[in-house]
Design a protein around this motif. Structure first.
Motif, PDB file in Angstrom:
ATOM      1  N   LEU A 137       0.825  -1.205   0.000  1.00 57.41           N
ATOM      2  CA  LEU A 137       0.000   0.000   0.000  1.00 57.41           C
ATOM      3  C   LEU A 137       0.863   1.260   0.000  1.00 57.41           C
ATOM      4  N   LEU A 138       2.090   1.123   0.517  1.00 57.71           N
ATOM      5  CA  LEU A 138       2.967   2.273   0.606  1.00 57.71           C
ATOM      6  C   LEU A 138       3.828   2.435  -0.632  1.00 57.71           C
ATOM      7  N   GLN A 139       3.575   1.623  -1.654  1.00 57.30           N
ATOM      8  CA  GLN A 139       4.290   1.751  -2.922  1.00 57.30           C
ATOM      9  C   GLN A 139       3.285   2.258  -3.952  1.00 57.30           C
ATOM     10  N   SER A 140       3.432   3.522  -4.292  1.00 56.83           N
ATOM     11  CA  SER A 140       2.429   4.133  -5.170  1.00 56.83           C
ATOM     12  C   SER A 140       2.364   3.465  -6.535  1.00 56.83           C
ATOM     13  N   ASP A 141       3.464   2.815  -6.967  1.00 56.11           N
ATOM     14  CA  ASP A 141       3.429   2.159  -8.272  1.00 56.11           C
ATOM     15  C   ASP A 141       2.554   0.902  -8.269  1.00 56.11           C
ATOM     16  N   GLN A 142       2.117   0.472  -7.080  1.00 55.59           N
ATOM     17  CA  GLN A 142       1.206  -0.669  -6.990  1.00 55.59           C
ATOM     18  C   GLN A 142      -0.259  -0.242  -7.055  1.00 55.59           C
ATOM     19  N   HIS A 143      -0.537   1.015  -6.857  1.00 59.15           N
ATOM     20  CA  HIS A 143      -1.916   1.474  -6.726  1.00 59.15           C
ATOM     21  C   HIS A 143      -2.706   1.342  -8.028  1.00 59.15           C
ATOM     22  N   LEU A 144      -2.066   1.599  -9.164  1.00 63.44           N
ATOM     23  CA  LEU A 144      -2.771   1.482 -10.449  1.00 63.44           C
ATOM     24  C   LEU A 144      -3.226   0.045 -10.680  1.00 63.44           C
ATOM     25  N   GLY A 145      -2.360  -0.927 -10.348  1.00 62.82           N
ATOM     26  CA  GLY A 145      -2.732  -2.333 -10.499  1.00 62.82           C
ATOM     27  C   GLY A 145      -3.912  -2.700  -9.622  1.00 62.82           C
ATOM     28  N   MET A 146      -3.944  -2.152  -8.398  1.00 64.15           N
ATOM     29  CA  MET A 146      -5.065  -2.416  -7.498  1.00 64.15           C
ATOM     30  C   MET A 146      -6.370  -1.850  -8.069  1.00 64.15           C
ATOM     31  N   LEU A 147      -6.286  -0.644  -8.605  1.00 65.14           N
ATOM     32  CA  LEU A 147      -7.471  -0.023  -9.198  1.00 65.14           C
ATOM     33  C   LEU A 147      -7.976  -0.843 -10.384  1.00 65.14           C
ATOM     34  N   ASP A 148      -7.063  -1.264 -11.258  1.00 60.78           N
ATOM     35  CA  ASP A 148      -7.458  -2.034 -12.438  1.00 60.78           C
ATOM     36  C   ASP A 148      -8.071  -3.373 -12.035  1.00 60.78           C
ATOM     37  N   GLN A 149      -7.515  -3.975 -10.994  1.00 58.61           N
ATOM     38  CA  GLN A 149      -8.067  -5.239 -10.512  1.00 58.61           C
ATOM     39  C   GLN A 149      -9.500  -5.047 -10.029  1.00 58.61           C
ATOM     40  N   PHE A 150      -9.731  -3.962  -9.339  1.00 56.74           N
ATOM     41  CA  PHE A 150     -11.072  -3.674  -8.851  1.00 56.74           C
ATOM     42  C   PHE A 150     -12.034  -3.411 -10.012  1.00 56.74           C
ATOM     43  N   GLY A 151     -11.511  -2.888 -11.124  1.00 55.09           N
ATOM     44  CA  GLY A 151     -12.360  -2.574 -12.277  1.00 55.09           C
ATOM     45  C   GLY A 151     -13.001  -3.774 -12.928  1.00 55.09           C
ATOM     46  N   GLY A 152     -12.436  -4.962 -12.714  1.00 54.49           N
ATOM     47  CA  GLY A 152     -13.059  -6.181 -13.210  1.00 54.49           C
ATOM     48  C   GLY A 152     -12.971  -6.354 -14.718  1.00 54.49           C
ATOM     49  N   LYS A 153     -13.900  -7.129 -15.249  1.00 53.30           N
ATOM     50  CA  LYS A 153     -13.841  -7.575 -16.647  1.00 53.30           C
ATOM     51  C   LYS A 153     -13.908  -6.420 -17.639  1.00 53.30           C
ATOM     52  N   GLU A 154     -14.783  -5.449 -17.391  1.00 51.26           N
ATOM     53  CA  GLU A 154     -14.956  -4.339 -18.329  1.00 51.26           C
ATOM     54  C   GLU A 154     -13.637  -3.589 -18.528  1.00 51.26           C
ATOM     55  N   LEU A 155     -12.971  -3.292 -17.425  1.00 53.12           N
ATOM     56  CA  LEU A 155     -11.708  -2.572 -17.524  1.00 53.12           C
ATOM     57  C   LEU A 155     -10.622  -3.473 -18.122  1.00 53.12           C
ATOM     58  N   ILE A 157     -10.879  -5.800 -20.364  1.00 53.40           N
ATOM     59  CA  ILE A 157     -11.020  -5.911 -21.823  1.00 53.40           C
ATOM     60  C   ILE A 157     -10.360  -4.726 -22.523  1.00 53.40           C
ATOM     61  N   ILE A 158     -10.671  -3.516 -22.059  1.00 54.44           N
ATOM     62  CA  ILE A 158     -10.107  -2.328 -22.714  1.00 54.44           C
ATOM     63  C   ILE A 158      -8.606  -2.214 -22.427  1.00 54.44           C
ATOM     64  N   LYS A 159      -8.167  -2.647 -21.232  1.00 53.13           N
ATOM     65  CA  LYS A 159      -6.736  -2.601 -20.919  1.00 53.13           C
ATOM     66  C   LYS A 159      -5.963  -3.589 -21.792  1.00 53.13           C
ATOM     67  N   THR A 160      -6.534  -4.783 -22.006  1.00 52.91           N
ATOM     68  CA  THR A 160      -5.883  -5.772 -22.874  1.00 52.91           C
ATOM     69  C   THR A 160      -5.765  -5.243 -24.294  1.00 52.91           C
ATOM     70  N   LYS A 161      -6.838  -4.603 -24.774  1.00 54.08           N
ATOM     71  CA  LYS A 161      -6.814  -4.009 -26.118  1.00 54.08           C
ATOM     72  C   LYS A 161      -5.714  -2.944 -26.201  1.00 54.08           C
ATOM     73  N   TYR A 162      -5.641  -2.094 -25.179  1.00 48.24           N
ATOM     74  CA  TYR A 162      -4.607  -1.052 -25.156  1.00 48.24           C
ATOM     75  C   TYR A 162      -3.211  -1.672 -25.195  1.00 48.24           C
ATOM     76  N   GLN A 163      -2.977  -2.714 -24.370  1.00 49.24           N
ATOM     77  CA  GLN A 163      -1.638  -3.290 -24.286  1.00 49.24           C
ATOM     78  C   GLN A 163      -1.240  -4.000 -25.577  1.00 49.24           C
ATOM     79  N   GLU A 164      -2.217  -4.584 -26.280  1.00 42.68           N
ATOM     80  CA  GLU A 164      -1.915  -5.192 -27.583  1.00 42.68           C
ATOM     81  C   GLU A 164      -1.501  -4.112 -28.590  1.00 42.68           C
ATOM     82  N   LEU A 165      -2.251  -2.994 -28.600  1.00 43.50           N
ATOM     83  CA  LEU A 165      -1.893  -1.881 -29.486  1.00 43.50           C
ATOM     84  C   LEU A 165      -0.545  -1.279 -29.087  1.00 43.50           C
ATOM     85  N   PHE A 166      -0.303  -1.192 -27.779  1.00 41.49           N
ATOM     86  CA  PHE A 166       0.958  -0.635 -27.286  1.00 41.49           C
ATOM     87  C   PHE A 166       2.142  -1.477 -27.764  1.00 41.49           C
TER      88      PHE A 166
END
Length: 557
Positions: A137-155, A157-166
């Protein structure tokens, strides 16, 4: 869930086997009895770092084994399949052995794995949250991963699409930079790879061909010796008056006349018959082989020529047919990428610009969804914190845009918090005390347990630094987490112990000058005494026992 755990010669534990149940299990006991050692053992079974220091003094090795019932998610199934690990019953038996010589042996359902692979599997088995585990929790670089995990399937899908394009964008970007840096060197390499690919293709290699040709050459080079040996064998068996087979046939006839007179004669008769038929078949086979043999000088030259081609290919491209074919596949892939890179500089730059525009659109879409998810996360965390007596707290997910594309998008995320009314929100790392971090950790776990698909969660004294009604709030929250996943909890708080579905007591005794650890599941009456001990220490009064009974009664309600 963790169903069973066996430990031998691990730290101060000589030998221990115990079963675990679903729901919430609490482990209590006197200081130094080995509570955290049991959690260390579970940690090693899920890929933790091993050391010879774990081995009980005076023994050659330590051994651990755990049986886990798992949730068969697609990600876990794919991982197990890639490691050729079968689990038709959704059960994984994990074992680990560490010797004083430094040997570290890990197995999953009987198949050997390395510690990296075990750690990958362990992510799906147990989540160990110790006194220092909230440091994530004290490592701010972990916070984005926690947020994305909470976002579930909808997030996702779009994150996977982004990473493939990236990934495609990064490939194009490398090509542009490589082309700009050294177009001549790039062209020379493409020419070389084209030549190599054509040469390997023309060789038309087959796996195992060299071994087959060497065997054929051996037969061809020894043709006359083979024919001579076969003819001599046939003549020795079939030629002459009488031949060897005729003589053995006569012996067989003679023995058949007396085989009924004695069991020994019968046995000898069978041996002679068997020998006759085997030698007769050997003579026939020798004759057939002689008839099938035909010297072919041209074939000898063809075999030698082909072996020479294979030797040249091995000298240039690999030590075996498999290695050469693997190299061929790799250069063909590079040539395909090079075909795109072979566009003119203007065309390549245009392709990069188009990919960047497409990537930016998806990145912006990802950002919008993340902000929606962040609002929901803030609301749910505040609700959870209120149940942990941090009802005045404010929690916020803050976004910071970055200039360049990253694998995670165009922003970073950091959690901000204030627990005191009137104080400004500050980064979580700067404002949370130990007890507050424990509560925030529990709030997050209560939320994320629904999406993590982890079979077991271990809380190792995460309730340190709290007491009173906060302790009860933590006890309630841990129990809430156990509704979605098995929870094992080491605690010194009587409120937490009272909430458990199962109470295990860890004890120690000194036998022959050595400390031994034992583990017992407490009965209802024994739980009363243990919780009373946790409340009062050494001196347990009737009032303390009544207080313990009251805690258990309230927990039951």
């Amino acid at each position: 869930m963790l169903q069973e755990l066996s430990i031998e010669n691990f730290a101060i534990i000589e030998k221990l086997t115990t079963s675990f149940e679903s729901g919430m299990t609490v482990l209590t006991g006197e200081t130094g009895a080995g509570k955290s050692i049991i959690i260390d053992a579970v940690g090693l079974l899920t890929g933790g770092r091993g050391s010879v220091d774990f081995i009980r003094q005076g023994t050659p090795k330590c051994w651990l084994e755990g049986q886990f019932e798992v949730n068969q998610t697609p990600e876990l199934s794919e991982l197990l399949e890639s490691l050729a690990i079968e689990n038709p019953d959704n059960v994984l038996i994990v074992s680990r052995e560490i010797t004083t010589a430094g040997k570290n042996t890990c197995r999953v359902n009987g198949r050997l794995v390395n510690t990296t692979q075990l750690r990958e599997i362990g992510r799906f088995l147990v989540d160990i949250q110790g006194q220092n585990e909230h440091q994530a929790l004290l490592q701010s670089d972990q916070h984005l991963g926690m947020l994305d995990q909470f976002g579930g399937k909808e997030l996702l899908i779009i994150k996977t699409k982004y990473q493939e394009l990236f990934a495609s964008y990064q490939t194009l970007l490398r090509q542009v930079r490589n082309k700009q840096a050294n177009e001549k060197e790039f062209a020379q390499r493409m020419d070389m790879l084209t030549f190599q690919s054509a040469e390997i293709a023309e060789a038309d290699l087959k796996v195992g061909e060299e071994d087959s040709l060497i065997e054929e050459r051996q037969r061809l080079n020894n043709f006359h010796q083979i024919v001579s040996a076969l003819n001599t064998t046939y003549s020795a068996l079939s030629d002459g008056e009488p031949s060897a087979l005729d003589s053995i046939g006569s012996a067989m006839s003679e023995m058949s006349e007396i085989e009924n007179l004695d069991s020994e004669y019968s046995e000898l008769s069978e041996t002679v018959k068997s020998s006759y038929y085997q030698l007769q078949e050997a003579a026939n086979q020798a004759s057939r082989l002689v008839d099938s043999l035909e010297v072919d000088e041209d074939r000898i030259n063809q075999v030698e020529s082909r072996l020479d081609v294979i030797r040249q290919m091995k000298r240039k491209y690999g030590e075996s047919e498999e290695a050469i074919l693997a190299y061929w596949e790799s250069i063909d892939l590079e040539l395909k990428e090079g075909a795109q890179a072979n566009l003119s500089g203007e065309e390549l730059t245009q392709a990069l610009a188009e990919k960047e525009a497409e990537l930016r659109l998806v990145a912006e879409e990802l950002s919008v969804i993340r902000r929606q998810v962040a609002t929901r996360l803030e609301s749910e965390i505040l609700e959870e914190l209120a149940g942990l007596y941090l009802e005045k707290a404010l929690f916020e997910v803050r976004f910071t845009e970055v200039a360049d594309f990253t694998v995670d998008g165009l922003e970073t995320v950091e959690f901000y918090l204030t627990t005191n009314p009137g104080e400004p929100l500050k980064p979580l790392v700067k404002v949370a005390s130990g007890g507050e971090l424990s509560r925030i950790l529990l709030a997050l776990k209560a939320i994320f347990v629904k999406t993590q698909h982890i079979t077991s969660i271990v809380f190792d004294e995460v309730d340190t630094g709290v007491s009173g009604r906060v302790a009860q709030g933590i006890a309630n929250k841990i129990y809430q987490v156990s509704a979605g996943s098995q929870v094992l909890c080491i605690s010194h708080l009587p409120q937490v112990a009272a909430m458990a579905d199962c109470h295990l007591y860890i004890s120690k005794e000194v036998v022959a000058g050595r400390t031994k650890t034992g583990l017992t599941q407490l009965s209802k009456e024994e739980r009363v005494m243990e919780i009373a001990r946790m409340l009062a220490g050494e001196e347990i009064t009737e009032l303390t026992k009544e207080h313990a009974k009251e805690l258990l009664s309230l927990a039951h309600k």
